[in-house]
Design a protein around this motif. Structure first.
Motif, PDB file in Angstrom:
ATOM      1  N   ALA B  53       0.847  -0.917  -0.192  1.00 31.10           N
ATOM      2  CA  ALA B  53      -0.345   0.399   0.260  1.00 31.10           C
ATOM      3  C   ALA B  53       0.549   1.022   0.086  1.00 31.10           C
ATOM      4  O   ALA B  53       0.588   2.278  -0.607  1.00 31.10           O
ATOM      5  N   ILE B  54       2.036   0.645   1.166  1.00 33.92           N
ATOM      6  CA  ILE B  54       2.695   2.220   0.466  1.00 33.92           C
ATOM      7  C   ILE B  54       3.216   2.686  -0.709  1.00 33.92           C
ATOM      8  O   ILE B  54       3.119   4.067  -0.907  1.00 33.92           O
ATOM      9  N   ALA B  55       3.988   1.628  -1.237  1.00 35.67           N
ATOM     10  CA  ALA B  55       4.258   1.859  -2.949  1.00 35.67           C
ATOM     11  C   ALA B  55       3.575   2.328  -3.773  1.00 35.67           C
ATOM     12  O   ALA B  55       3.731   3.545  -4.574  1.00 35.67           O
ATOM     13  N   SER B  57       0.457   4.506  -2.755  1.00 32.69           N
ATOM     14  CA  SER B  57      -0.115   5.294  -2.667  1.00 32.69           C
ATOM     15  C   SER B  57       1.165   6.583  -2.724  1.00 32.69           C
ATOM     16  O   SER B  57       1.584   7.617  -3.567  1.00 32.69           O
ATOM     17  N   MET B  58       1.968   5.690  -3.012  1.00 30.08           N
ATOM     18  CA  MET B  58       3.750   7.058  -3.122  1.00 30.08           C
ATOM     19  C   MET B  58       3.391   7.157  -5.330  1.00 30.08           C
ATOM     20  O   MET B  58       3.709   8.773  -5.231  1.00 30.08           O
ATOM     21  N   THR B  63      -3.514   8.423  -0.760  1.00 30.51           N
ATOM     22  CA  THR B  63      -3.606   7.295   0.237  1.00 30.51           C
ATOM     23  C   THR B  63      -4.347   6.153   0.311  1.00 30.51           C
ATOM     24  O   THR B  63      -4.566   5.244   0.480  1.00 30.51           O
ATOM     25  N   ARG B  64      -5.687   6.864  -0.442  1.00 30.62           N
ATOM     26  CA  ARG B  64      -6.871   5.965   0.061  1.00 30.62           C
ATOM     27  C   ARG B  64      -6.702   5.215   1.350  1.00 30.62           C
ATOM     28  O   ARG B  64      -7.533   4.544   1.505  1.00 30.62           O
ATOM     29  N   THR B  65      -6.880   6.620   2.107  1.00 33.18           N
ATOM     30  CA  THR B  65      -7.002   6.444   3.776  1.00 33.18           C
ATOM     31  C   THR B  65      -7.612   7.280   4.066  1.00 33.18           C
ATOM     32  O   THR B  65      -7.557   8.951   3.662  1.00 33.18           O
ATOM     33  N   PHE B  95      -9.441   3.077   3.459  1.00 30.12           N
ATOM     34  CA  PHE B  95      -9.132   2.869   4.790  1.00 30.12           C
ATOM     35  C   PHE B  95      -9.641   3.761   5.318  1.00 30.12           C
ATOM     36  O   PHE B  95      -8.418   4.712   5.115  1.00 30.12           O
ATOM     37  N   MET B  96     -10.383   3.440   6.382  1.00 32.30           N
ATOM     38  CA  MET B  96     -10.382   4.772   7.776  1.00 32.30           C
ATOM     39  C   MET B  96      -9.595   4.306   9.154  1.00 32.30           C
ATOM     40  O   MET B  96     -10.229   3.187   9.760  1.00 32.30           O
ATOM     41  N   LEU B 114      -1.181  13.700  10.503  1.00 39.65           N
ATOM     42  CA  LEU B 114      -1.936  12.893   9.259  1.00 39.65           C
ATOM     43  C   LEU B 114      -1.866  13.511   7.907  1.00 39.65           C
ATOM     44  O   LEU B 114      -2.128  12.737   6.933  1.00 39.65           O
ATOM     45  N   VAL B 115      -1.661  14.720   7.902  1.00 39.27           N
ATOM     46  CA  VAL B 115      -1.885  16.297   7.132  1.00 39.27           C
ATOM     47  C   VAL B 115      -1.433  16.366   6.652  1.00 39.27           C
ATOM     48  O   VAL B 115      -0.482  16.329   5.228  1.00 39.27           O
ATOM     49  N   ARG B 118       1.320  14.163   4.715  1.00 39.56           N
ATOM     50  CA  ARG B 118       0.373  13.564   4.115  1.00 39.56           C
ATOM     51  C   ARG B 118       0.317  11.459   4.047  1.00 39.56           C
ATOM     52  O   ARG B 118       0.387  11.186   3.317  1.00 39.56           O
ATOM     53  N   ARG B 119      -0.261  11.477   5.617  1.00 45.72           N
ATOM     54  CA  ARG B 119      -1.015   9.700   5.363  1.00 45.72           C
ATOM     55  C   ARG B 119      -2.132   9.687   5.016  1.00 45.72           C
ATOM     56  O   ARG B 119      -2.737   9.319   4.860  1.00 45.72           O
TER      57      ARG B 119
END
Lengths: 337, 337
Positions: B53-55, B57-58, B63-65, B95-96, B114-115, B118-119
């Motif tokens: 997921a990290i890659a 997001s990158m 992030t779809r979070t 993902f919440m 979080l913001v 950029r999480r």
DNA sequence: ATGAAAGCGCTAACAA
DNA sequence: TTGTTAGCGCTTTCAT
């Protein structure tokens, strides 16, 4: 407007250094000339630069993120564990997130999201044996259980010393002269319910009171189930003189049923619970209970997890915390509060 | 053992295709020959590959979070909002995560985490005006407030229609013949408390009952503060015939104080709350309250947030939900339950 | 329908 | 002390 935020290279350009130097500065690395550092810090400040956690995770191969997962968020006990865990993680510069999954299927999906997709470096699982969810927990991953010791013997855990706590609760009732003591348990698939039942038995044994399995009713931690439990005794026409409910919510259900049936608490029926949730002292009558330090459980679990991640330790630990008897009017006319 | 897990390239090699094809498969992309797809899927299965997921997001730049943040986790209302939000997010493949910060400083740190770092792609803030924390909320970021409409007029929100709910609660007491109705509020810095106070005033006005500010006591949502409130009326020797507590926990404190002072509920004192938390019906007497559908609030907030992120909408919405009167014995001898 | 090349923002070697 | 070069695992162009 260009919505994209400055990167490490933008800062480097602005400060007239290489992006690597910026990296050193934001990581508090040694070996940067104070003047250079100041230059970089000024640029960071001016541009409002903030490092991108995703990119760092990517490069480092670790996320510095932990997760705490449970069946739900509304259970006071779970929420308290999480709060304790959050505080501890923050102190170690880790980010603790929490998420819940009510059934095994969504639990499986959640674990996949977190561990499978590599979103976190470690996991705290609250009540791992509440259903078949434990089957979906990856074994070879930094892990701490809360609420039950692991069945596989290489996983750390933190929990209440359930056997001891139940023993003490039952002992309290016995010391008040009770011999007809009913037990309302949590779901028996949870170790915690089993252990608390064991403690109850040991206390009875020690007092030479025969264990009577018809005095044991299985609940589900809800107030409703506590209410039904007492009702079923009433319907059978054999009301005990005392009830040990394995948590406060069920104890509250017992109190409610007693009230409805005009059974006086504590004179006709003594009731004790476990937890000491904030509302316990507001009940009628205020509830005698075994108070546990729940945030501490989350805190200890987080410490353990970080030890595992940082490989500070390899030995498996099962930490068992105690609880403290808080006497209120549900067992004694002159109880505190 | 090599602990490193397979990457998209390992799978590609195994399946005899390019890594790009694997990417297409895991993203459910069109334009892959069924035979090729099967080949890749077999390799994925066999190697136990899971996308990182990290890659992702990158590479994607998102992030779809999402995150849901509040002052704490133990408040039943907050936890319920979060549960509702989690379910909705999952349905949209987001993902919440949730996290709490009790004071403005740690709130600031949390938002930065979080913001700033950029999480997450969007934020749900529960009770944004509970203290100065709103100062630390970034404005130009996908955002939904829960529990209060935004003061700045370009932020979406979901909340209870506090004014209306309070009006209805007060109206219920008035319809029972009460004219001496005390009010126990939440912290007045929260809009929600102010709005509920407004609703209370409107109901009194409409019934030609004069508003008396000495009948209003400010609490902090805790049972303890409700208890103190009634105690202070008792000490002043002017006990009202009814109390509207702006939430259930404070109402429970009022009930406790009444019990201790031998004031009969509901004959001498009627009490109504707001929320209908699970334990409300277990109190003595069971509490009349305004029931809200709390998970729905979290659900609607998540929908709004996703609309904003996906730019499906640009208009600012302030959704206000209603509550439903649940009559129990704290206002009426023959109440339900 | 598939592959090759480039790049997301950062850290980790290594060089200078 | 600082800069240069790779590369983390993936997606996104652009070719083929």
């Amino acid at each position: 407007m260009t919505n994209s935020r400055p990167t490490i290279r933008d800062v480097a350009r602005q400060a007239g250094v290489s992006h690597q130097t910026v990296s050193r500065v934001i990581n508090g690395n040694e070996g940067v000339l104070p003047t250079t550092r100041a230059l970089v810090e000024a640029a960071i400040e001016q541009m409002g630069y903030r490092p991108n956690a995703i990119a760092r995770s990517m490069a480092r191969g670790q996320t510095r993120t932990l997760a705490c997962i449970s069946q739900n968020m509304t259970d006071y006990t779970f929420a308290s564990v999480i709060e304790g865990a959050e505080v501890e993680a923050r102190q170690h510069d880790y980010f603790m997130l929490s998420s819940s999954a009510s059934d095994p299927d969504s639990f499986r999906a959640l674990v996949d999201e977190l561990v499978g997709h590599r979103r976190v470096d470690g996991l705290i699982v609250i009540n791992p044996y509440s259903d078949e969810r434990f089957e979906y927990i990856p074994k070879n991953f930094p892990l701490v259980f809360v609420g039950a010791s692991a069945h596989e013997k290489n996983i750390c855990s933190v929990s209440l010393d359930d056997e001891k706590v139940a023993y003490e609760a039952t002992h309290h009732l016995i010391s008040l002269g009770h011999t007809s003591i009913a037990l309302v348990t949590g779901p028996m698939e949870e170790d915690c319910s089993q252990d608390r039942t064991e403690g109850y038995r040991r206390a009875l044994n020690e007092a030479k009171i025969e264990f009577d399995e018809t005095m044991v009713i299985e609940g589900d931690w809800s107030a409703t189930s506590g209410q039904s439990a007492l009702l079923s005794f009433i319907e059978q026409g054999r009301v005990p003189t005392a009830v040990f409910a394995q948590n406060d919510r069920m104890a509250m259900g017992v109190l409610r049923a007693a009230r409805d049936a005009n059974i006086k608490v504590p004179s006709q029926l003594a009731v004790i619970g476990v937890d000491d949730m904030p509302l316990s002292s507001y009940f009628d009558p205020p509830l005698t209970t075994m108070r546990q330090d729940i945030p501490r459980i989350g805190q200890e679990a987080t410490r353990m997890l970080l030890d595992i991640i940082k490989k500070k330790t390899t030995d498996v630990r099962d930490l068992k915390l105690s609880a403290q008897l808080v006497i209120r009017q549900s067992t004694s006319e002159k109880g505190g509060d």
